[in-house]
Scaffold this active site. Structure first.
Site, mmCIF file in Angstrom:
data_model
loop_
_atom_site.group_PDB
_atom_site.id
_atom_site.type_symbol
_atom_site.label_atom_id
_atom_site.label_comp_id
_atom_site.label_asym_id
_atom_site.label_seq_id
_atom_site.Cartn_x
_atom_site.Cartn_y
_atom_site.Cartn_z
ATOM 1 N N ASP A 78 -3.304 1.360 2.323
ATOM 2 C CA ASP A 78 -2.105 1.904 2.992
ATOM 3 C C ASP A 78 -0.819 1.210 2.575
ATOM 4 O OD1 ASP A 78 -3.185 -0.383 4.338
ATOM 5 O OD2 ASP A 78 -1.917 0.038 6.070
ATOM 6 N N GLU A 136 -4.498 -0.937 7.036
ATOM 7 C CA GLU A 136 -4.534 -2.384 7.313
ATOM 8 C C GLU A 136 -3.301 -2.829 8.082
ATOM 9 O OE1 GLU A 136 -3.966 -6.362 7.535
ATOM 10 O OE2 GLU A 136 -2.627 -5.207 6.258
ATOM 11 N N GLU A 137 -2.167 -2.154 7.811
ATOM 12 C CA GLU A 137 -0.878 -2.621 8.349
ATOM 13 C C GLU A 137 -0.692 -2.212 9.808
ATOM 14 O OE1 GLU A 137 1.048 -4.622 6.867
ATOM 15 O OE2 GLU A 137 0.791 -4.380 4.703
ATOM 16 N N ARG A 176 -10.576 -21.049 1.175
ATOM 17 C CA ARG A 176 -11.106 -22.212 1.903
ATOM 18 C C ARG A 176 -11.902 -21.714 3.099
ATOM 19 N NH1 ARG A 176 -6.958 -24.314 6.329
ATOM 20 N NH2 ARG A 176 -8.862 -23.917 7.469
ATOM 21 N N HIS A 363 6.219 -7.334 2.024
ATOM 22 C CA HIS A 363 6.988 -6.693 3.102
ATOM 23 C C HIS A 363 8.487 -6.744 2.850
ATOM 24 C CE1 HIS A 363 3.615 -6.630 6.375
ATOM 25 N NE2 HIS A 363 3.104 -6.583 5.149
HETATM 26 ZN ZN ZN Z 1 1.162 -6.427 4.710
HETATM 27 ZN ZN ZN Z 2 -1.378 -6.711 2.858
#
Ligand code: ZN
Ligand code: ZN
Length: 392
Positions: A78, A136-137, A176, A363
């Protein structure tokens, strides 16, 4: 093993895919075009394709030599609801107000590159599941995929995801064990008092004074109640009340966000907030309604899989190029839902070029994914599979 030759040869083709996706960005759960491109390519390469998972999500299943092992590789598809402000980019967003400003166009392409190579070579034993997730956002597409039982339908011994990182140089990576990104939760508090004349407070129940006490008392969670190394942020970002200068209002409304790295700190913070808010109101004969919404859980890498990813990255990038001791960030990431369901790791891949380009933050309206990272990410996925699912 440095960059796989066959994948290096795919770079021009991958760059075309990436730029095409970049020019046609789509918002969470609306990635119809992107999802169709992904599904068609996977099919073309002889990969078994499952569409419409979590709406626009796609899973590709590739079987190598006979073997019991399985691995999940995840990319997000997305874009963000923002206007692209890059200059002179031939492949600039053609959808006004929508932009691939987090590099998910690149993540999707890297996973496609690995899929094409692995389908051609099948130099592994067992099953690879290519997971292309929507939203995802903020939309929680990863959560929806887990709820739709992808890991029951497509069993994965472990699951891996990557993110580009403009703060790190191209040719370096970071992985990690333990928490690497925060849980990002939201809350509102409605304080119901009793309005009245500003000159006669004893006849009213003042929600402003009660709200002020709640704002102050909530600060003690981070400063006095939580282990200083436990990392918690409680930010009250809104306080609304009243309409006249000589009237005590009936109600006050507070809102804000909570960031934590550990589930136990998240649970404890929500419980302490509820106690402080409800009991402070009660002590003043008011009522408080507290609404706490868990958005994304913390992203916590599993130790063994973080180690496996590190070894694959060291083979690819060389000694000294993989950072394993770095502080977590308080941003959120919904791969966290997959890491709660299966062991795995989330890896940062550096993308800043030696000339300083591609260092703009994700972003940002001038952000762009670095196409030189495409063969690195695709080789990482491919080499991880060949290492983790070796042929007998
Ligand atoms: Zn993002
Ligand atoms: Zn991202």
């Amino acid at each position: 093993m440095p960059i796989t030759n066959r994948i290096a040869a795919l770079q021009a083709e991958m760059t075309e895919w990436r730029r095409d996706i970049h020019a046609h960005p789509e918002l969470g759960f609306d990635e119809h075009r992107t999802s169709e491109i992904v599904a068609k390519k996977l099919e073309e390469w002889g990969i078994e394709v499952h569409r419409n998972i979590a709406g626009t999500g796609v899973v590709g299943v590739l079987r190598g030599q006979p073997g019991k092992g399985s691995i999940g590789l995840r990319a997000d598809m997305d874009a963000l609801p923002m206007q692209e402000l890059t200059e002179d980019l031939a492949y600039k967003s053609q959808n006004p107000g929508v932009m691939h400003a987090c590099g998910h166009d690149g993540h999707t392409t890297m996973l496609l590159g690995a899929a094409k190579y692995l389908a051609e070579t099948r130099n592994f034993a067992g099953t690879v599941n290519f997971i292309f997730q929507p939203a995802e956002e903020g939309g929680g597409g990863g959560r929806v995929m887990v709820e739709e039982k992808i890991f029951e339908r497509f069993p994965c011994d472990a699951v891996y995801g990557v993110h580009n990182d403009p703060t790190r140089p191209l040719g370096t990576a970071a992985v990690r064990p333990g928490p690497i990104m925060a849980a990002a939760d939201l809350f509102t508090v409605k304080i119901k008092g009793k309005g009245g004349h500003g000159a006669m407070p004893h006849l009213a129940i003042d929600p402003v004074v009660i709200g002020a006490q709640i704002v102050t008392a909530l600060q003690s969670i981070a400063s006095r109640r939580t282990d200083p190394l436990g990392s918690v942020v409680v930010s009250i970002t809104q306080f609304h009340a009243g309409s006249a200068m000589n009237v005590i209002p009936d109600e006050a409304m507070l809102a804000g966000t909570v960031r934590t790295l550990l589930p136990e700190v998240q649970d404890a913070t929500e419980a302490m907030m509820r106690k402080i808010i409800e009991n402070t109101a009660e002590a003043h004969d008011a009522v408080a309604e507290f609404d706490y919404q868990r958005n994304y859980p913390p992203t916590i890498n599993h130790a063994e899989e973080a180690g496996r990813a590190e070894r694959a990255l060291l083979g690819l990038l060389g000694d000294g190029k993989v950072e394993t001791d770095y502080p977590p960030v308080m941003g959120g990431e919904d791969f966290s839902f997959m890491l709660l369901a299966r062991p795995g790791a989330f890896i940062q891949l550096g993308q800043r070029a030696p000339d300083g380009s591609h260092g703009t933050s994700v972003h940002h309206p001038r952000y762009d994914f670095n196409d030189d990272l495409l063969p690195v990410g695709a080789s990482f996925f491919a080499q991880l599979v060949e290492k983790e699912l070796p042929k007998a």
